[in-house]
Design a protein around this motif. Sequence first.
Motif, PDB file in Angstrom:
ATOM      1  N   UNK A 217       0.818  -1.211   0.000  1.00  0.00           N
ATOM      2  CA  UNK A 217       0.000   0.000   0.000  1.00  0.00           C
ATOM      3  C   UNK A 217       0.860   1.274   0.000  1.00  0.00           C
ATOM      4  N   UNK A 218       2.022   1.225   0.676  1.00  0.00           N
ATOM      5  CA  UNK A 218       2.813   2.448   0.875  1.00  0.00           C
ATOM      6  C   UNK A 218       3.923   2.607  -0.157  1.00  0.00           C
ATOM      7  N   UNK A 219       4.291   1.537  -0.881  1.00  0.00           N
ATOM      8  CA  UNK A 219       5.304   1.633  -1.929  1.00  0.00           C
ATOM      9  C   UNK A 219       6.635   2.132  -1.402  1.00  0.00           C
ATOM     10  N   UNK A 259       1.027  -2.230  16.029  1.00  0.00           N
ATOM     11  CA  UNK A 259       0.110  -1.126  15.704  1.00  0.00           C
ATOM     12  C   UNK A 259       0.864   0.196  15.601  1.00  0.00           C
ATOM     13  N   UNK A 260       1.901   0.333  16.433  1.00  0.00           N
ATOM     14  CA  UNK A 260       2.690   1.563  16.404  1.00  0.00           C
ATOM     15  C   UNK A 260       3.357   1.767  15.037  1.00  0.00           C
ATOM     16  N   UNK A 261       3.808   0.670  14.426  1.00  0.00           N
ATOM     17  CA  UNK A 261       4.425   0.781  13.101  1.00  0.00           C
ATOM     18  C   UNK A 261       3.444   1.387  12.103  1.00  0.00           C
ATOM     19  N   UNK A 262       2.179   0.987  12.215  1.00  0.00           N
ATOM     20  CA  UNK A 262       1.179   1.470  11.253  1.00  0.00           C
ATOM     21  C   UNK A 262       0.907   2.954  11.469  1.00  0.00           C
ATOM     22  N   UNK A 263       0.898   3.381  12.745  1.00  0.00           N
ATOM     23  CA  UNK A 263       0.746   4.813  13.025  1.00  0.00           C
ATOM     24  C   UNK A 263       1.902   5.576  12.374  1.00  0.00           C
ATOM     25  N   UNK A 266       1.437   5.774   8.602  1.00  0.00           N
ATOM     26  CA  UNK A 266       0.495   6.828   8.177  1.00  0.00           C
ATOM     27  C   UNK A 266       1.188   8.188   8.156  1.00  0.00           C
ATOM     28  N   UNK A 267       2.009   8.437   9.202  1.00  0.00           N
ATOM     29  CA  UNK A 267       2.718   9.728   9.265  1.00  0.00           C
ATOM     30  C   UNK A 267       3.736   9.823   8.133  1.00  0.00           C
ATOM     31  N   UNK A 268       4.467   8.718   7.890  1.00  0.00           N
ATOM     32  CA  UNK A 268       5.502   8.728   6.842  1.00  0.00           C
ATOM     33  C   UNK A 268       4.883   8.962   5.474  1.00  0.00           C
ATOM     34  N   UNK A 269       3.672   8.442   5.248  1.00  0.00           N
ATOM     35  CA  UNK A 269       3.015   8.580   3.947  1.00  0.00           C
ATOM     36  C   UNK A 269       2.687  10.039   3.622  1.00  0.00           C
ATOM     37  N   UNK A 270       2.624  10.867   4.675  1.00  0.00           N
ATOM     38  CA  UNK A 270       2.272  12.284   4.442  1.00  0.00           C
ATOM     39  C   UNK A 270       3.510  13.169   4.318  1.00  0.00           C
TER      40      UNK A 270
END
Length: 346
Positions: A217-219, A259-263, A266-270
């Motif tokens: 999803x994040x490439x 779960x922390x990795x996913x948080x 999300x931040x890294x994707x922005x």
Amino acid sequence: MNTAENIRPASIPACPVCGGQKASALRTAFDDRYGQPDLFALVRCDQCGHCMTSPRLGESDLGALYGTYYPRKHVNVGDLRREARRAVTRLAPLRRWWTGTDNQGQYSVRPGELMLDIGCGSGLSLLEAQAIGAQVRGIEADPNVRRIADELGLQVHIGSLLDEPFASERFDLVVLNQVIEHVPDPDQTLERLRTRLRPGGRVVLVFPNVRSFWCRLSGVRWINWHVPYHLHHFSRGDFTQMAARCGYRIKAVRTVTPNLWTVLQFRANRLDIPRGSPSPMWAVSTPPADRAGVPVPPPARRLVRRILRRIVLAGLMLPLAVINRSIDALGWGDSLMVEIVPVVKP
Ligand SMILES: [Zn+2]
């Protein structure tokens, strides 16, 4: 713009999965966490498809790289002891499962066993295994860990497995938590480890899964590419093939997604981090002693802020935990957790 066409197909040190020495470039990559300025490439072995960082830095380069760019966390020995006691409470396994923090090999140790943790960091994993009732040894490259290990009374060798530490001992369990992807020649490490196991001994490795849902999803922004510190990017298939080549069979495999990795994902994707700049997301936190002079809000306001933060986090974490546990049930999670045992010849 950096594209895969900019990089010529690379000649690589032997692929640890198949021994091949030819690879093709996928794309360029750089350190988007700590700002190491060099340009690297992600390459794929022409023979087996295993994905690697190129150029692959050697043991001698890594010391300087980590010393300059890798964060040194402020470690409080009392906090570590408290944290380790939490590992053996009755609800601890449920909490670890729900938060996705059971992606660590020491939780599978049994009382009375002798465990070696390679890349033991601050030593929390060793304290947790001790709390479970195991005897523990650690290996860690970071010389800062010497002080912490001494204060905790832990037997930690500062260096690498190649130094043959604890030479007279053989282990029931060897753990590598998020380590094998940092090792230049992971096949050699696995081969050497075989000679350090007791009969019936096992190795548990945890490492990022390059075929994970969040990676797809994040490439390029997937937080676990972590170039140039991650030298190898394993899939389940690659790792199985490498383990077989080194004389092991897979006893158990699953994925776990913290779960922390996913948080963080999300931040890294922005964020758009230019090459050579450290990411604000991965900035090293300031130790409390260095915060003198920073104005502290009144206690009532701090309490309100803390409660609000808890409510927001709980609201975010509940759906995230449900999603991640479902992804893990399908085997598409962000870290692979593999237990391997030497193949016993008849
Ligand atoms: Zn290969």
